[in-house]
Design a protein around this motif. Structure first.
Motif, PDB file in Angstrom:
ATOM      1  N   GLY A  44       0.814  -1.207   0.000  1.00 24.14           N
ATOM      2  CA  GLY A  44       0.000   0.000   0.000  1.00 24.14           C
ATOM      3  C   GLY A  44       0.851   1.263   0.000  1.00 24.14           C
ATOM      4  O   GLY A  44       2.024   1.246   0.384  1.00 24.14           O
ATOM      5  N   LYS A  45       0.253   2.333  -0.463  1.00 17.53           N
ATOM      6  CA  LYS A  45       0.910   3.647  -0.422  1.00 17.53           C
ATOM      7  C   LYS A  45       0.424   4.346   0.844  1.00 17.53           C
ATOM      8  O   LYS A  45      -0.724   4.785   0.922  1.00 17.53           O
ATOM      9  N   ILE A  46       1.296   4.429   1.820  1.00 19.79           N
ATOM     10  CA  ILE A  46       0.918   4.900   3.155  1.00 19.79           C
ATOM     11  C   ILE A  46       1.569   6.247   3.442  1.00 19.79           C
ATOM     12  O   ILE A  46       2.782   6.415   3.264  1.00 19.79           O
ATOM     13  N   ASP A  47       0.764   7.190   3.879  1.00 19.55           N
ATOM     14  CA  ASP A  47       1.243   8.512   4.266  1.00 19.55           C
ATOM     15  C   ASP A  47       0.982   8.733   5.749  1.00 19.55           C
ATOM     16  O   ASP A  47      -0.141   8.533   6.229  1.00 19.55           O
ATOM     17  N   ILE A  48       2.026   9.146   6.464  1.00 20.59           N
ATOM     18  CA  ILE A  48       1.887   9.512   7.879  1.00 20.59           C
ATOM     19  C   ILE A  48       2.270  10.983   8.012  1.00 20.59           C
ATOM     20  O   ILE A  48       3.376  11.386   7.633  1.00 20.59           O
ATOM     21  N   VAL A  49       1.354  11.759   8.533  1.00 20.47           N
ATOM     22  CA  VAL A  49       1.590  13.197   8.709  1.00 20.47           C
ATOM     23  C   VAL A  49       1.458  13.522  10.190  1.00 20.47           C
ATOM     24  O   VAL A  49       0.437  13.206  10.816  1.00 20.47           O
ATOM     25  N   ILE A  50       2.494  14.145  10.738  1.00 21.68           N
ATOM     26  CA  ILE A  50       2.483  14.554  12.144  1.00 21.68           C
ATOM     27  C   ILE A  50       2.579  16.073  12.212  1.00 21.68           C
ATOM     28  O   ILE A  50       3.496  16.683  11.645  1.00 21.68           O
ATOM     29  N   HIS A  51       1.607  16.665  12.887  1.00 20.74           N
ATOM     30  CA  HIS A  51       1.545  18.126  13.018  1.00 20.74           C
ATOM     31  C   HIS A  51       1.677  18.499  14.488  1.00 20.74           C
ATOM     32  O   HIS A  51       1.089  17.854  15.360  1.00 20.74           O
ATOM     33  N   VAL A  52       2.472  19.514  14.729  1.00 22.37           N
ATOM     34  CA  VAL A  52       2.734  19.944  16.106  1.00 22.37           C
ATOM     35  C   VAL A  52       2.257  21.373  16.318  1.00 22.37           C
ATOM     36  O   VAL A  52       2.547  22.267  15.508  1.00 22.37           O
ATOM     37  N   GLU A  53       1.508  21.578  17.387  1.00 18.59           N
ATOM     38  CA  GLU A  53       1.161  22.928  17.846  1.00 18.59           C
ATOM     39  C   GLU A  53       1.828  23.127  19.196  1.00 18.59           C
ATOM     40  O   GLU A  53       1.401  22.554  20.204  1.00 18.59           O
ATOM     41  N   GLU A  54       2.879  23.900  19.185  1.00 17.11           N
ATOM     42  CA  GLU A  54       3.680  24.039  20.394  1.00 17.11           C
ATOM     43  C   GLU A  54       3.046  25.027  21.376  1.00 17.11           C
ATOM     44  O   GLU A  54       2.474  26.051  20.980  1.00 17.11           O
ATOM     45  N   ALA A  55       3.170  24.694  22.657  1.00 14.42           N
ATOM     46  CA  ALA A  55       2.674  25.576  23.704  1.00 14.42           C
ATOM     47  C   ALA A  55       3.575  26.803  23.822  1.00 14.42           C
ATOM     48  O   ALA A  55       3.116  27.928  23.980  1.00 14.42           O
ATOM     49  N   ALA A  56       4.889  26.570  23.724  1.00 16.36           N
ATOM     50  CA  ALA A  56       5.851  27.676  23.765  1.00 16.36           C
ATOM     51  C   ALA A  56       6.068  28.203  22.353  1.00 16.36           C
ATOM     52  O   ALA A  56       5.791  27.535  21.363  1.00 16.36           O
ATOM     53  N   SER A  57       6.535  29.410  22.268  1.00 14.97           N
ATOM     54  CA  SER A  57       6.750  30.013  20.954  1.00 14.97           C
ATOM     55  C   SER A  57       7.974  29.401  20.279  1.00 14.97           C
ATOM     56  O   SER A  57       8.905  28.945  20.943  1.00 14.97           O
ATOM     57  N   THR A  58       7.958  29.410  18.977  1.00 13.75           N
ATOM     58  CA  THR A  58       9.101  28.945  18.198  1.00 13.75           C
ATOM     59  C   THR A  58       9.779  30.157  17.562  1.00 13.75           C
ATOM     60  O   THR A  58       9.169  31.203  17.369  1.00 13.75           O
ATOM     61  N   LYS A  59      11.017  29.996  17.261  1.00 13.00           N
ATOM     62  CA  LYS A  59      11.741  31.073  16.584  1.00 13.00           C
ATOM     63  C   LYS A  59      12.205  30.584  15.217  1.00 13.00           C
ATOM     64  O   LYS A  59      12.440  29.396  15.013  1.00 13.00           O
ATOM     65  N   ARG A  60      12.338  31.538  14.324  1.00 14.61           N
ATOM     66  CA  ARG A  60      12.769  31.223  12.974  1.00 14.61           C
ATOM     67  C   ARG A  60      14.234  31.596  12.794  1.00 14.61           C
ATOM     68  O   ARG A  60      14.673  32.656  13.226  1.00 14.61           O
ATOM     69  N   VAL A  61      14.953  30.704  12.146  1.00 16.27           N
ATOM     70  CA  VAL A  61      16.386  30.906  11.919  1.00 16.27           C
ATOM     71  C   VAL A  61      16.655  30.857  10.426  1.00 16.27           C
ATOM     72  O   VAL A  61      16.210  29.936   9.732  1.00 16.27           O
ATOM     73  N   LEU A  62      17.370  31.852   9.929  1.00 12.11           N
ATOM     74  CA  LEU A  62      17.724  31.905   8.506  1.00 12.11           C
ATOM     75  C   LEU A  62      19.100  31.287   8.317  1.00 12.11           C
ATOM     76  O   LEU A  62      20.052  31.625   9.039  1.00 12.11           O
ATOM     77  N   THR A  63      19.206  30.372   7.355  1.00 13.92           N
ATOM     78  CA  THR A  63      20.486  29.756   7.033  1.00 13.92           C
ATOM     79  C   THR A  63      20.856  30.098   5.597  1.00 13.92           C
ATOM     80  O   THR A  63      20.003  30.140   4.710  1.00 13.92           O
ATOM     81  N   LEU A  64      22.138  30.320   5.379  1.00 11.51           N
ATOM     82  CA  LEU A  64      22.646  30.728   4.070  1.00 11.51           C
ATOM     83  C   LEU A  64      23.696  29.726   3.601  1.00 11.51           C
ATOM     84  O   LEU A  64      24.659  29.434   4.319  1.00 11.51           O
ATOM     85  N   ASP A  65      23.497  29.197   2.393  1.00 11.93           N
ATOM     86  CA  ASP A  65      24.467  28.278   1.806  1.00 11.93           C
ATOM     87  C   ASP A  65      25.523  29.118   1.076  1.00 11.93           C
ATOM     88  O   ASP A  65      25.388  29.466  -0.099  1.00 11.93           O
ATOM     89  N   GLU A  66      26.581  29.460   1.809  1.00  8.19           N
ATOM     90  CA  GLU A  66      27.588  30.370   1.264  1.00  8.19           C
ATOM     91  C   GLU A  66      28.364  29.740   0.104  1.00  8.19           C
ATOM     92  O   GLU A  66      28.735  30.441  -0.853  1.00  8.19           O
ATOM     93  N   GLN A  67      28.604  28.437   0.170  1.00  9.08           N
ATOM     94  CA  GLN A  67      29.336  27.788  -0.922  1.00  9.08           C
ATOM     95  C   GLN A  67      28.541  27.854  -2.223  1.00  9.08           C
ATOM     96  O   GLN A  67      29.101  28.130  -3.294  1.00  9.08           O
ATOM     97  N   LEU A  68      27.237  27.614  -2.124  1.00  8.97           N
ATOM     98  CA  LEU A  68      26.408  27.680  -3.318  1.00  8.97           C
ATOM     99  C   LEU A  68      26.329  29.121  -3.825  1.00  8.97           C
ATOM    100  O   LEU A  68      26.348  29.355  -5.044  1.00  8.97           O
ATOM    101  N   LEU A  69      26.274  30.082  -2.917  1.00 14.18           N
ATOM    102  CA  LEU A  69      26.236  31.489  -3.318  1.00 14.18           C
ATOM    103  C   LEU A  69      27.517  31.867  -4.070  1.00 14.18           C
ATOM    104  O   LEU A  69      27.471  32.603  -5.072  1.00 14.18           O
ATOM    105  N   ASP A  70      28.677  31.364  -3.598  1.00 12.09           N
ATOM    106  CA  ASP A  70      29.943  31.632  -4.294  1.00 12.09           C
ATOM    107  C   ASP A  70      29.910  31.081  -5.721  1.00 12.09           C
ATOM    108  O   ASP A  70      30.415  31.714  -6.657  1.00 12.09           O
ATOM    109  N   GLN A  71      29.295  29.889  -5.874  1.00  9.38           N
ATOM    110  CA  GLN A  71      29.195  29.296  -7.219  1.00  9.38           C
ATOM    111  C   GLN A  71      28.299  30.143  -8.122  1.00  9.38           C
ATOM    112  O   GLN A  71      28.576  30.308  -9.318  1.00  9.38           O
ATOM    113  N   TYR A  72      27.220  30.677  -7.546  1.00 10.66           N
ATOM    114  CA  TYR A  72      26.355  31.580  -8.315  1.00 10.66           C
ATOM    115  C   TYR A  72      27.154  32.795  -8.792  1.00 10.66           C
ATOM    116  O   TYR A  72      27.036  33.232  -9.939  1.00 10.66           O
ATOM    117  N   LYS A  73      27.973  33.369  -7.865  1.00  9.64           N
ATOM    118  CA  LYS A  73      28.752  34.566  -8.206  1.00  9.64           C
ATOM    119  C   LYS A  73      29.770  34.252  -9.305  1.00  9.64           C
ATOM    120  O   LYS A  73      29.964  35.039 -10.245  1.00  9.64           O
TER     121      LYS A  73
END
Length: 293
Positions: A59-88
């Motif tokens: 069978g084709k089985i999908d499991i989806v887990i969703h979380v609603e956190e009681a505490a706040s979450t923070k967002r973090v930005l990550t930059l792939d500098e090696q890939l950016l150098d290749q673009y340049k």
């Protein structure tokens, strides 16, 4: 017998928030498993996969887990500098080739998910909630499996009815088959009379020989025996808890072959009518087998 289709869900409330687990499956030739978990629960993905494989084999089985956190979450930005150098570097090569002085488009780079990614980082320690979430996964899988078993019981009964109809046709054909010999004899006598003088005496030995040759060519007793054996084996597999869908599909192919042979051998309209009915019953079984694990 279990169906491949099913649905189950569970909700787990813990110190870090609320976790919703959903499991759903549709038909597939093999086991295709997709697990979608939030970043905070990635450490559980392998265990969840193992739990699913313990209860499902197709069978084709999908499991989806969703979380609603009681505490706040923070967002973090990550930059792939090696890939950016290749673009340049690529931009510099293009500039030299075509002589363009256009700078790199900064807004396009920031929207490129290969270079810039934003991830949500949980402020809670979800490792401490692993046991509770695992229990929730078990609960969702039990609900999912219960639905598959219930659907399997329906498939079992429906298949049982079609198999019974097949056996009834086999019985009717067996009753018709002996009468074919008398018909063959009448046909042979008629043909011989057409070629000899009406006053001449017909050679009974010749007639019996011709009838014996025809009946041997049109004997369907072996096919009927094999059909019954296939039906018995089909019923045997239906009562097993393992994945049996592909075995049943193979048996249906063999049964269809026997029915085709009966139809080609028995030159009788009544028997061929039963053959048409049997093909219809086999088609109904084939439709249902596509749902069996």
């Amino acid at each position: 017998m279990k169906s491949m289709t099913g649905y189950g869900s569970a909700i787990v409330k813990c110190g870090n928030g609320e976790v919703t687990i959903e499991v759903k499956a549709v038909n597939h030739r093999f086991l295709e498993l997709q697990v979608k978990v939030p970043h905070a629960l990635l450490f559980m993905e392998d265990k969840i996969r193992k739990q699913v494989k313990d209860i499902a084999q197709r069978g084709k089985i999908d499991i989806v887990i969703h979380v609603e956190e009681a505490a706040s979450t923070k967002r973090v930005l990550t930059l792939d500098e090696q890939l950016l150098d290749q673009y340049k570097e690529a931009a510099d090569v293009i500039k030299d080739k075509i002589g363009s002085d256009s700078p790199l488009d900064l807004s396009s780079i920031l929207l490129d998910r290969h270079i810039v990614q934003v991830e949500e980082v949980s402020s809670g320690n979800w490792n401490e909630e692993e046991e509770s979430i695992q229990q929730g996964v078990i609960e969702a899988l039990l609900s999912f499996n219960s639905m598959r078993v219930a659907e399997g019981q329906y498939l079992h009964q429906d298949m049982k009815n079609w198999l019974q109809k097949l056996l009834e046709c086999c019985k009717d054909i067996e009753l018709l088959a002996p009468k074919l010999v008398d018909r063959y004899r009448e046909k042979v006598e008629g043909r011989i009379k057409d070629y000899i003088d009406g006053d001449s005496e017909i050679d009974d030995v010749r007639i019996l020989t011709e009838v014996a040759i025809l009946t041997e060519k049109m004997d369907i007793s072996e096919e009927l025996v094999r059909m019954r054996a296939h039906v018995d084996q089909y019923k045997h597999y239906m009562n097993q808890d393992d994945a049996i869908g592909r075995r049943l599909d193979f048996l249906l192919q063999e049964m269809n072959r026997e029915v085709n042979t009966i139809g080609s051998k028995a030159a009788d309209s009544s028997i061929r009518q039963h053959v048409v009915e049997m093909k219809g019953f086999l088609e109904k079984l084939k439709e249902q087998v596509q749902n069996v694990e």
